[in-house]
Enzyme design. Structure first.
Site: not given
Ligand code: AQP
Length: 345
Positions: A115, A207, A210
């Site tokens: 990040k 992955k 968001k």
């Molecule tokens: N691609 C994924 N596959 C399976 N699980 C996922 N999670 C996130 N992406 C995937 C799981 O969703 C929960 C909440 O995630 P979060 O919102 O707290 O944070 P994150 O992992 O940072 O989500 P993003 O979408 O990946 O956001 P960005 O783009 O900001 O990095 C967690 O249990 C996570 O494991």
């Protein structure tokens, strides 16, 4: 080791674009675990501000994640749904954990490296310390089980290390204050099923996330049937038909991802999906995936829309949840202060 009452905790960041990865990797399991455990589910807004957020957008994202929890089937009365910033003990315990965790441990966190990117000097201190706050989120409830996606595994291991070091460093005081041989449980990650890491629809090696600039990389929980159909049809694939055995998915990340999504959405395994679709062309499989996705996600999106149209109701759910979560967190924090030797009245 002391016995701890089983309790489930997990969180989702209110950072917009809640997607199929969040749903299958986390929220589906949140819903299942309600049947067997007491559960606390948190909208982790303090985590969201580790990168810049627009305040107006943040407010609506907090409500959107809350709506998603309820629309997916979490019962806010039988369990707890709240937003992190309404329970100040999360931040308070995180400070204690900043003093327990070692720099070397945090330096190994791959999410920070990803990040922060190349401009690490310019990343916030919060982004670096994020895993200590995550440990506090879980341990302020002395939670024992944490359903998460695969990407959170390393952070969960750090939470266990922090709990273990606190228990060791303060073992005498923990015994003296009446908590036996361990104050914190070592929380167990629950990372199971065919979709623990849902990948981007545009690139099977990345992955689903968001923050991906391409909306075609993910299916959002608020996407309507047309958007879901377009995204699935445009999803990257290869020219071969689907294999009949799971082994055949190994060198084919995009095929593997779509089969995993289908399996998770239909509550079966990749092997079962391949039994049905092995030898089929992607056009046939994608049509079935569109139908399944629309059938599963359509009602959730519609319910989310209804719920976010009533912000007063959402805010009341968060207020009630925060009050109940706060009562538990305060007890833990009082005990932590006694263990540390702070004076309180
Ligand atoms: N691609 C994924 N596959 C399976 N699980 C996922 N999670 C996130 N992406 C995937 C799981 O969703 C929960 C909440 O995630 P979060 O919102 O707290 O944070 P994150 O992992 O940072 O989500 P993003 O979408 O990946 O956001 P960005 O783009 O900001 O990095 C967690 O249990 C996570 O494991």
């Amino acid at each position: 080791m002391a016995q701890f009452k089983e309790l489930v905790f997990s969180g989702v960041q209110p950072t917009g674009n809640l997607h199929l990865g969040n749903y299958l990797g986390a929220i589906v399991k949140f819903v299942e675990l309600q049947k067997s455990h007491d559960c606390i589910y948190c909208v982790v807004d303090l985590h969201a501000i580790t990168v810049p957020q627009d305040p107006v957008q943040l407010t609506s994202s907090i409500r959107e994640v809350t709506a998603a929890f309820i629309a997916c089937g979490i019962d806010p009365k039988a369990h707890i749904i709240f937003n992190q910033s309404q329970v100040p003990e999360h931040a308070e315990l995180a400070w204690v954990f900043n003093c327990v965790a070692r720099l070397g441990w945090l330096n190994r966190m791959t999410q920070f490296k990803e990040k922060a990117g190349k401009d690490r000097e310019n990343a916030s201190v919060g982004l670096y310390a994020y895993p200590a706050l995550m440990a506090a989120d879980i341990l302020v409830y002395r939670a024992t089980h944490v359903p998460v996606g695969e990407d959170q595994k390393q952070h969960l291991e750090l939470s266990r290390d922090i709990a273990q070091k606190f228990n060791n460093d303060f073992s005498e005081s923990i015994t003296r204050t009446g908590f036996g041989d361990a104050f914190f449980p070592l929380p167990e990650p629950l990372i199971q099923g065919p979709a623990t890491r849902v990948m981007s629809l545009r690139d099977g090696t990345k992955k689903m996330s968001k923050s991906d600039p391409s909306d075609y990389s993910r299916i959002n929980l608020t996407d309507d049937a047309d958007a879901i159909a377009q995204k699935v049809r445009k999803a990257k694939t290869d020219p071969e038909p689907l294999p009949s055995e799971e082994e055949g998915l190994k060198p084919r990340p995009e095929a593997d991802n779509l089969v995993g999504i289908y399996a998770a959405l239909s509550g079966t395994t990749k092997a079962a999906v391949l039994q049905e679709f092995g030898g089929a062309q992607f056009s046939t499989f994608k049509s079935a995936l569109v139908d399944l996705s629309v059938a599963r996600l359509g009602p959730i999106g519609a319910e989310m829309k209804k719920l976010t149209g009533d912000p007063a109701y959402i805010d009341s759910v968060l207020a009630d949840g925060s009050e109940r979560a706060g009562a538990i967190a305060r007890k833990t924090m009082d005990a932590v202060k006694d263990i540390l030797g702070f004076i309180r009245h």
